[in-house]
Design an enzyme around this catalytic site. Sequence first.
Site, PDB file in Angstrom:
ATOM      1  N   ARG A 132       0.536   8.088  -7.400  1.00 61.72           N
ATOM      2  CA  ARG A 132      -0.541   7.209  -6.918  1.00 61.72           C
ATOM      3  C   ARG A 132      -1.906   7.557  -7.495  1.00 61.72           C
ATOM      4  NH1 ARG A 132       0.940   4.548  -2.209  1.00 61.72           N
ATOM      5  NH2 ARG A 132      -1.027   4.791  -1.079  1.00 61.72           N
TER       6      ARG A 132
ATOM      7  N   GLN B 147      -3.839  18.673   6.128  1.00 60.09           N
ATOM      8  CA  GLN B 147      -4.212  18.363   4.739  1.00 60.09           C
ATOM      9  C   GLN B 147      -5.703  18.054   4.689  1.00 60.09           C
ATOM     10  OE1 GLN B 147      -4.766  14.760   3.764  1.00 60.09           O
ATOM     11  NE2 GLN B 147      -5.623  15.512   1.827  1.00 60.09           N
TER      12      GLN B 147
ATOM     13  N   ARG C  49       7.131   8.779   1.161  1.00 64.31           N
ATOM     14  CA  ARG C  49       7.488   7.395   1.536  1.00 64.31           C
ATOM     15  C   ARG C  49       8.724   7.331   2.423  1.00 64.31           C
ATOM     16  NH1 ARG C  49       5.559   7.391  -3.641  1.00 64.31           N
ATOM     17  NH2 ARG C  49       3.880   5.938  -4.161  1.00 64.31           N
TER      18      ARG C  49
ATOM     19  N   ALA D 247      -1.398   8.734   4.744  1.00 60.16           N
ATOM     20  CA  ALA D 247      -2.511   8.183   5.509  1.00 60.16           C
ATOM     21  C   ALA D 247      -2.066   7.080   6.472  1.00 60.16           C
ATOM     22  CB  ALA D 247      -3.551   7.623   4.531  1.00 60.16           C
TER      23      ALA D 247
ATOM     24  N   SER E  45      -2.365  14.300   7.580  1.00 66.26           N
ATOM     25  CA  SER E  45      -3.405  13.881   6.634  1.00 66.26           C
ATOM     26  C   SER E  45      -4.783  13.866   7.278  1.00 66.26           C
ATOM     27  CB  SER E  45      -3.088  12.467   6.125  1.00 66.26           C
ATOM     28  OG  SER E  45      -4.170  11.932   5.401  1.00 66.26           O
TER      29      SER E  45
ATOM     30  N   LYS F   8      -2.652  21.274  -3.186  1.00 58.49           N
ATOM     31  CA  LYS F   8      -1.684  20.206  -3.476  1.00 58.49           C
ATOM     32  C   LYS F   8      -2.175  19.354  -4.645  1.00 58.49           C
ATOM     33  CE  LYS F   8       0.498  16.223  -1.163  1.00 58.49           C
ATOM     34  NZ  LYS F   8      -0.246  15.025  -1.601  1.00 58.49           N
TER      35      LYS F   8
ATOM     36  N   TYR G   6      -8.910  16.556   2.740  1.00 58.40           N
ATOM     37  CA  TYR G   6      -9.684  15.878   1.717  1.00 58.40           C
ATOM     38  C   TYR G   6     -11.122  16.313   1.938  1.00 58.40           C
ATOM     39  CZ  TYR G   6      -6.314  12.434  -0.007  1.00 58.40           C
ATOM     40  OH  TYR G   6      -5.259  11.820  -0.611  1.00 58.40           O
TER      41      TYR G   6
ATOM     42  N   SER H 162       2.608  18.362  -7.293  1.00 58.27           N
ATOM     43  CA  SER H 162       2.580  16.967  -6.823  1.00 58.27           C
ATOM     44  C   SER H 162       1.745  16.120  -7.763  1.00 58.27           C
ATOM     45  CB  SER H 162       1.964  16.916  -5.411  1.00 58.27           C
ATOM     46  OG  SER H 162       1.824  15.585  -4.959  1.00 58.27           O
TER      47      SER H 162
ATOM     48  N   HIS I 215       0.969  13.137  -6.316  1.00 59.18           N
ATOM     49  CA  HIS I 215       0.560  12.207  -5.270  1.00 59.18           C
ATOM     50  C   HIS I 215       1.526  11.014  -5.200  1.00 59.18           C
ATOM     51  CE1 HIS I 215      -3.288  11.930  -2.842  1.00 59.18           C
ATOM     52  NE2 HIS I 215      -2.689  10.803  -2.476  1.00 59.18           N
TER      53      HIS I 215
ATOM     54  N   THR J 201      -5.988  18.973  -0.983  1.00 59.25           N
ATOM     55  CA  THR J 201      -5.509  18.068  -2.034  1.00 59.25           C
ATOM     56  C   THR J 201      -6.518  18.060  -3.182  1.00 59.25           C
ATOM     57  OG1 THR J 201      -4.276  16.743  -0.455  1.00 59.25           O
ATOM     58  CG2 THR J 201      -4.848  15.673  -2.538  1.00 59.25           C
TER      59      THR J 201
ATOM     60  N   GLY K 230       7.382  14.261  -4.577  1.00 54.04           N
ATOM     61  CA  GLY K 230       7.364  13.168  -5.550  1.00 54.04           C
ATOM     62  C   GLY K 230       8.767  12.766  -5.948  1.00 54.04           C
TER      63      GLY K 230
ATOM     64  N   TYR L 126       0.846  -1.212   0.000  1.00 49.98           N
ATOM     65  CA  TYR L 126       0.000   0.000   0.000  1.00 49.98           C
ATOM     66  C   TYR L 126       0.874   1.252   0.000  1.00 49.98           C
ATOM     67  CZ  TYR L 126      -2.758   3.828   1.885  1.00 49.98           C
ATOM     68  OH  TYR L 126      -3.320   5.076   2.076  1.00 49.98           O
TER      69      TYR L 126
ATOM     70  N   ARG M 253      14.532  12.203  -2.931  1.00 51.76           N
ATOM     71  CA  ARG M 253      15.173  11.148  -2.141  1.00 51.76           C
ATOM     72  C   ARG M 253      16.459  11.584  -1.459  1.00 51.76           C
ATOM     73  NH1 ARG M 253      10.661   9.327  -2.567  1.00 51.76           N
ATOM     74  NH2 ARG M 253      10.031   7.786  -4.092  1.00 51.76           N
TER      75      ARG M 253
HETATM   76  C1  LIG Z   1       0.982   5.617   1.574  1.00 53.86           C
HETATM   77  C2  LIG Z   1       0.703   7.011   1.092  1.00 53.86           C
HETATM   78  C3  LIG Z   1      -0.408   7.669   1.575  1.00 53.86           C
HETATM   79  C4  LIG Z   1      -0.674   8.976   1.147  1.00 53.86           C
HETATM   80  N1  LIG Z   1      -1.723   9.639   1.700  1.00 53.86           N
HETATM   81  C5  LIG Z   1      -1.966  10.909   1.329  1.00 53.86           C
HETATM   82  C6  LIG Z   1      -2.995  11.650   1.955  1.00 53.86           C
HETATM   83  O1  LIG Z   1      -3.661  11.179   2.865  1.00 53.86           O
HETATM   84  N2  LIG Z   1      -3.198  12.915   1.520  1.00 53.86           N
HETATM   85  C7  LIG Z   1      -2.464  13.486   0.506  1.00 53.86           C
HETATM   86  O2  LIG Z   1      -2.698  14.639   0.132  1.00 53.86           O
HETATM   87  N3  LIG Z   1      -1.445  12.813  -0.063  1.00 53.86           N
HETATM   88  C8  LIG Z   1      -1.181  11.551   0.323  1.00 53.86           C
HETATM   89  N4  LIG Z   1      -0.125  10.884  -0.223  1.00 53.86           N
HETATM   90  C9  LIG Z   1       0.752  11.568  -1.191  1.00 53.86           C
HETATM   91  C10 LIG Z   1       1.904  12.281  -0.455  1.00 53.86           C
HETATM   92  O3  LIG Z   1       1.438  13.405   0.245  1.00 53.86           O
HETATM   93  C11 LIG Z   1       2.981  12.781  -1.424  1.00 53.86           C
HETATM   94  O4  LIG Z   1       2.387  13.547  -2.445  1.00 53.86           O
HETATM   95  C12 LIG Z   1       3.829  11.671  -2.047  1.00 53.86           C
HETATM   96  O5  LIG Z   1       3.994  10.596  -1.164  1.00 53.86           O
HETATM   97  C13 LIG Z   1       5.208  12.239  -2.432  1.00 53.86           C
HETATM   98  O6  LIG Z   1       5.970  11.287  -3.096  1.00 53.86           O
HETATM   99  P1  LIG Z   1       7.123  10.373  -2.414  1.00 53.86           P
HETATM  100  O7  LIG Z   1       6.399   9.329  -1.625  1.00 53.86           O
HETATM  101  O8  LIG Z   1       7.838   9.852  -3.600  1.00 53.86           O
HETATM  102  O9  LIG Z   1       7.968  11.275  -1.537  1.00 53.86           O
HETATM  103  C14 LIG Z   1       0.158   9.593   0.197  1.00 53.86           C
HETATM  104  C15 LIG Z   1       1.290   8.912  -0.280  1.00 53.86           C
HETATM  105  C16 LIG Z   1       1.579   7.643   0.175  1.00 53.86           C
HETATM  106  C17 LIG Z   1       2.813   6.963  -0.337  1.00 53.86           C
HETATM  107  C1  LIG Z   2     -10.614   5.488   1.696  1.00 58.72           C
HETATM  108  C2  LIG Z   2      -9.276   5.910   2.161  1.00 58.72           C
HETATM  109  C3  LIG Z   2      -8.498   6.599   1.088  1.00 58.72           C
HETATM  110  C4  LIG Z   2      -7.220   7.143   1.623  1.00 58.72           C
HETATM  111  C5  LIG Z   2      -6.400   7.754   0.562  1.00 58.72           C
HETATM  112  C6  LIG Z   2      -5.069   8.082   1.092  1.00 58.72           C
HETATM  113  C7  LIG Z   2      -4.149   8.476  -0.006  1.00 58.72           C
HETATM  114  O1  LIG Z   2      -4.161   9.619  -0.406  1.00 58.72           O
HETATM  115  C8  LIG Z   2      -3.277   7.498  -0.623  1.00 58.72           C
HETATM  116  O2  LIG Z   2      -3.259   6.326  -0.198  1.00 58.72           O
HETATM  117  O3  LIG Z   2      -2.559   7.882  -1.568  1.00 58.72           O
END
Ligand SMILES: Cc1cc2nc3c(=O)[nH]c(=O)nc-3n(C[C@H](O)[C@H](O)[C@H](O)COP(=O)(O)O)c2cc1C
Ligand SMILES: CCCCCCC(=O)C(=O)O
Length: 342
Positions: A240, A124, A292, A77, A104, A213, A126, A235, A237, A152, A269, A22, A272
């Site tokens: 993702r 943040q 991450r 998250a 988050s 964002k 949602y 970003s 995300h 976001t 994004g 995940y 590193r």
């Molecule tokens: C497991 C996971 C959960 C995330 N959950 C959220 C979130 O709840 N809200 C949000 O705006 N972005 C979320 N993101 C995106 C991050 O804020 C961010 O944009 C992204 O992880 C940056 O890239 P990196 O992981 O390569 O550093 C999530 C990313 C990951 C990996």
């Molecule tokens: C229903 C829960 C959704 C959470 C999304 C979190 C996120 O932004 C991500 O995993 O990426």
Amino acid sequence: MTPYAILEERARAVLPRPVFDYYAGGAGDEDTLAANARAWSAVRLRPRVLRDVSRVDTSTTVLGARIAAPVLVAPTAFHRLAHPSGELATAEGTAAAGSLLVLSTRSSTRIESVAAAAGPWWFQVYLLRDRGLTKEFVQRATAAGARALVLTGDTPYVGRKRRDRGSLAIPDEDFRANLERLTDVALAEQAANVTFDDIGWLHELSRLPVLVKGVLRGDDAARCLEAGAAGVVVSNHGGRQLDGAVATAEALPEVVEAIAGRGEVLVDGGVRSGRDVVRALALGARAVLLGRSVLWGLATEGAAGVQRVLTEVQEDTAHVMALAGASSVDEVTSDLVTLGAV
Ligand SMILES: Cc1cc2nc3c(=O)[nH]c(=O)nc-3n(C[C@H](O)[C@H](O)[C@H](O)COP(=O)(O)O)c2cc1C
Ligand SMILES: CCCCCCC(=O)C(=O)O
């Protein structure tokens, strides 16, 4: 192996497989996930020589908050999936490193508890289908001391990740940590009708600065400012959401040009290392966020691991600045980079 790859392997070894997948996974074919890190590498540094770098100061401010280095913690998250102390550990580690936490909406720990453990923090947002519920937790975050809201904009629906094979079980108490009033899980779904007007709504509600964002285009960045945003976070995300979306290092210059100093531009994004931080600043970002990397630190060592990840990137940033001939973040200017071959 890079320090990031080593850390990721350590996290893989301690996390249950569905949780690691995940966290690590990206949408679709993971093209954008891979492109993010690659695009930073394509930005080559043009170091200056014969500069006095006997002292290097990485400190800066974001929306007025002073931080040790231009490196923040991205909102991610459900931290209790990574460590029993969850977001409390993240908040402690972040504060100990002199950084800033973006908490988050999907925090698995109550907002008020995290606030008590945190240094400066932003919330943040949602927007959920239940606007009343959204309003409640924005008001709670404001009352608890959030200094800004981060709306976001790239998640009207949660991206489809193949690595997530449906085996991830989020304990109910973690899912509902801030949603006690929730009786119907469907009500916790993302709103798919979020628009620029919601920037003003959030500002009216909280009187806090609002960053947007998930911005990857200059025209969208300009519209965010016109709608009252204090800035944007470039970003995708972490790869993702929309697979095939442009890498953030590639999108950043267009957004910086559109904002033209009228607001703050942050980026995340695939960041590193200190090299990537310096590249981002040279391309016009005020600061970067780590997603991450922080989760891996949390999974392996809790608060100490979060602090370690941030401190190592801060120290690496100072080292790269010194070798590039910059003794302060103001000296990290656009002449320090050129676009090389991918
Ligand atoms: C497991 C996971 C959960 C995330 N959950 C959220 C979130 O709840 N809200 C949000 O705006 N972005 C979320 N993101 C995106 C991050 O804020 C961010 O944009 C992204 O992880 C940056 O890239 P990196 O992981 O390569 O550093 C999530 C990313 C990951 C990996
Ligand atoms: C229903 C829960 C959704 C959470 C999304 C979190 C996120 O932004 C991500 O995993 O990426």
